[in-house]
Design a protein around this motif. Structure first.
Motif, PDB file in Angstrom:
ATOM      1  N   CYS A 106       0.815  -1.212   0.000  1.00 31.16           N
ATOM      2  CA  CYS A 106       0.000   0.000   0.000  1.00 31.16           C
ATOM      3  C   CYS A 106       0.849   1.262   0.000  1.00 31.16           C
ATOM      4  O   CYS A 106       0.663   2.151  -0.843  1.00 31.16           O
ATOM      5  N   PHE A 107       1.790   1.365   0.920  1.00 28.58           N
ATOM      6  CA  PHE A 107       2.496   2.624   1.087  1.00 28.58           C
ATOM      7  C   PHE A 107       3.529   2.864  -0.009  1.00 28.58           C
ATOM      8  O   PHE A 107       3.828   4.009  -0.340  1.00 28.58           O
ATOM      9  N   ASP A 108       4.067   1.789  -0.599  1.00 25.26           N
ATOM     10  CA  ASP A 108       4.957   1.970  -1.743  1.00 25.26           C
ATOM     11  C   ASP A 108       4.180   2.583  -2.910  1.00 25.26           C
ATOM     12  O   ASP A 108       4.690   3.473  -3.602  1.00 25.26           O
ATOM     13  N   LEU A 109       2.951   2.113  -3.121  1.00 29.78           N
ATOM     14  CA  LEU A 109       2.133   2.668  -4.192  1.00 29.78           C
ATOM     15  C   LEU A 109       1.726   4.106  -3.876  1.00 29.78           C
ATOM     16  O   LEU A 109       1.737   4.979  -4.757  1.00 29.78           O
ATOM     17  N   ALA A 110       1.372   4.371  -2.630  1.00 29.05           N
ATOM     18  CA  ALA A 110       1.025   5.741  -2.236  1.00 29.05           C
ATOM     19  C   ALA A 110       2.209   6.682  -2.473  1.00 29.05           C
ATOM     20  O   ALA A 110       2.021   7.819  -2.941  1.00 29.05           O
ATOM     21  N   ASP A 111       3.418   6.233  -2.173  1.00 26.85           N
ATOM     22  CA  ASP A 111       4.607   7.062  -2.403  1.00 26.85           C
ATOM     23  C   ASP A 111       4.802   7.343  -3.891  1.00 26.85           C
ATOM     24  O   ASP A 111       5.207   8.445  -4.274  1.00 26.85           O
ATOM     25  N   GLU A 140     -17.980   6.132  -3.771  1.00 21.74           N
ATOM     26  CA  GLU A 140     -18.660   5.961  -2.487  1.00 21.74           C
ATOM     27  C   GLU A 140     -17.665   6.231  -1.365  1.00 21.74           C
ATOM     28  O   GLU A 140     -17.626   7.305  -0.820  1.00 21.74           O
ATOM     29  N   CYS A 141     -16.796   5.262  -1.053  1.00 21.93           N
ATOM     30  CA  CYS A 141     -15.908   5.461   0.104  1.00 21.93           C
ATOM     31  C   CYS A 141     -14.461   5.155  -0.246  1.00 21.93           C
ATOM     32  O   CYS A 141     -14.152   4.420  -1.183  1.00 21.93           O
ATOM     33  N   ALA A 142     -13.567   5.765   0.518  1.00 20.95           N
ATOM     34  CA  ALA A 142     -12.137   5.454   0.474  1.00 20.95           C
ATOM     35  C   ALA A 142     -11.670   5.405   1.910  1.00 20.95           C
ATOM     36  O   ALA A 142     -11.344   6.434   2.514  1.00 20.95           O
ATOM     37  N   TYR A 143     -11.667   4.214   2.475  1.00 18.46           N
ATOM     38  CA  TYR A 143     -11.287   4.039   3.866  1.00 18.46           C
ATOM     39  C   TYR A 143      -9.936   3.334   3.974  1.00 18.46           C
ATOM     40  O   TYR A 143      -9.576   2.513   3.133  1.00 18.46           O
ATOM     41  N   SER A 144      -9.218   3.674   5.010  1.00 17.44           N
ATOM     42  CA  SER A 144      -7.987   2.999   5.401  1.00 17.44           C
ATOM     43  C   SER A 144      -7.004   2.904   4.241  1.00 17.44           C
ATOM     44  O   SER A 144      -6.580   3.925   3.723  1.00 17.44           O
ATOM     45  N   ALA A 145      -6.619   1.699   3.801  1.00 18.56           N
ATOM     46  CA  ALA A 145      -5.622   1.582   2.728  1.00 18.56           C
ATOM     47  C   ALA A 145      -6.067   2.323   1.476  1.00 18.56           C
ATOM     48  O   ALA A 145      -5.247   2.930   0.775  1.00 18.56           O
TER      49      ALA A 145
END
Length: 298
Positions: free
Chosen positions: A133-138, A155-160
Motif C-alpha cells: 500500500c504505502f509503496d504505491l502511495a509514495d 462511495e468510500c475510500a477508507y484505510s488503505a
C-alpha cells in the motif's frame, strides 16, 4: 470448495490490514462458514450473522479480463474497489479484490499514455492489506505535478484506500460517501478452545523458539508476550500510515493521529482535512475535465 476462500483467509488473518472495521466484519463473516467457523463474535459479544444469499463480491468464477483503465475525455479512470491486496495478477478488480500490482501497472501506463491528460482513481473500497500500500502511495505522491491526479470517491475510500486517495492532488467524496479510518489492525484467531472441546491435540515440531509462533498460538492459546509483539508491529505501521497521510494532505502528524482511525461521512471528511470537496462522482469528473479545458492552449 474453490481455493479462493483459503487464499482470502491467508490475506485476512494474521496479517496487518489497513481496513475499515465494518468491512473487516463483512469479510470475516463471509469467510466464516466456508472455513468451518460456525459463528463469529465481535469484541462486544454480539454475534455476526451472514446471509448466504448476500452478494459480497467474493465470486468463485473469475471475471473476464479487460484493458487496465478507461479513457474518458482524456482522463484515465482507474478502478479501485473491494478488498485491496498486494497481488492479483490482474489489471482490473477481480472477485471482489483489487491488486496493488495492477494499480501500479495502470498508473505507470497512464502516466506515459499521451492520450491521458489526467488520472483519476475511481474509489469504492474499505481498504485492505498493508503490504504494497504505502509503496504505491509514495509513487502516486511522487508523480504529482506531472499530470493532474484526482481521487474521486464513487462511495468510500477508507484505510488503505484512503492512503492511496490522500496521495492524489485532490480528493472528492459524495454526500453519502466516506473517507478516513487511518489505522491498522491484525486479527489473530485463537482456535484452542474449539480444538480442546473437539478432543483433538495439535503438536508442532519446529526449530527456533519463535518459529510459527502465531500459528502455534492459534491452536494452543495466545500468550500476552505475543500480543505485545504484534501490537508493537501494528504501532510501527500505524505511525507510518499517520505520517504518510500527514505528508500527503499537508497536515500535522498530531492532527492525523488525533483522529484515532475515525472515519468521516461527506462534508465531515472535508472539515477533518481528509477531502477537498463534496461532489457526486460525475460532477467531480466534469470539474476535472473543465480544468483540463481551461489549461489547454487556446
Amino acid at each position: 470448495m474453490s481455493d479462493l476462500f483459503p487464499r482470502l483467509a491467508q490475506r485476512i488473518f494474521n496479517t496487518p490490514l489497513a481496513l475499515h472495521p465494518q468491512k473487516a466484519e463483512v469479510a470475516l463473516t463471509a469467510l466464516a462458514e466456508r472455513l468451518g467457523i460456525a459463528r463469529v463474535a465481535r469484541a462486544d459479544g454480539a454475534s455476526l450473522a451472514f446471509d448466504e444469499d448476500e452478494d459480497l463480491g467474493f465470486d468463485d468464477e473469475a471475471r473476464p479480463c479487460r484493458a487496465g483503465y478507461d479513457l474518458v475525455g482524456g482522463v484515465a479512470l482507474i478502478q479501485v474497489e473491494g478488498m485491496l491486496v498486494q497481488k492479483t495478477g490482474t489489471l482490473r478488480p477481480y472477485s471482489g479484490m483489487t491488486g496493488y500490482d495492477g494499480l501500479r501497472a495502470n498508473f505507470l501506463t497512464a502516466m506515459e499514455d499521451p492520450l491521458a491528460e489526467a488520472i483519476v482513481l475511481d474509489l469504492n473500497s474499505g481498504g485492505g492489506e498493508v503490504a504494497g500500500c504505502f509503496d504505491l502511495a509514495d509513487l502516486i505522491y511522487a508523480s504529482r505535478g506531472l499530470k493532474p491526479i484526482w481521487a474521486i470517491c464513487s462511495e468510500c475510500a477508507y484505510s488503505a484506500a484512503y492512503a492511496l486517495a490522500s496521495a492524489c492532488d485532490r480528493v472528492t467524496v459524495p454526500r453519502t460517501g466516506g473517507t478516513g479510518s487511518v489505522g491498522v489492525v491484525t486479527m489473530l484467531v485463537d482456535y484452542s478452545k474449539a480444538i480442546e472441546r473437539s478432543g483433538l491435540a495439535v503438536h508442532f515440531v519446529h526449530y527456533g523458539s519463535r518459529k510459527m509462533e502465531e500459528t502455534r498460538a492459534m491452536h494452543g492459546g495466545v500468550k500476552p508476550d505475543l500480543l505485545e509483539r504484534i501490537q508493537r508491529d501494528v504501532d510501527v505501521m500505524g505511525e507510518l500510515f499517520v505520517a504518510t497521510v500527514a505528508r500527503n494532505r499537508n497536515m500535522s502528524v498530531e492532527a492525523v493521529r488525533a483522529q484515532q482511525a475515525d472515519y468521516y461521512l461527506g462534508a465531515a471528511g472535508v472539515q477533518a482535512g481528509l477531502a477537498d470537496a463534496v461532489m457526486a462522482p460525475d460532477e467531480a469528473l466534469m470539474a476535472l475535465m473543465a480544468d483540463l479545458d481551461a489549461a489547454a492552449p487556446q
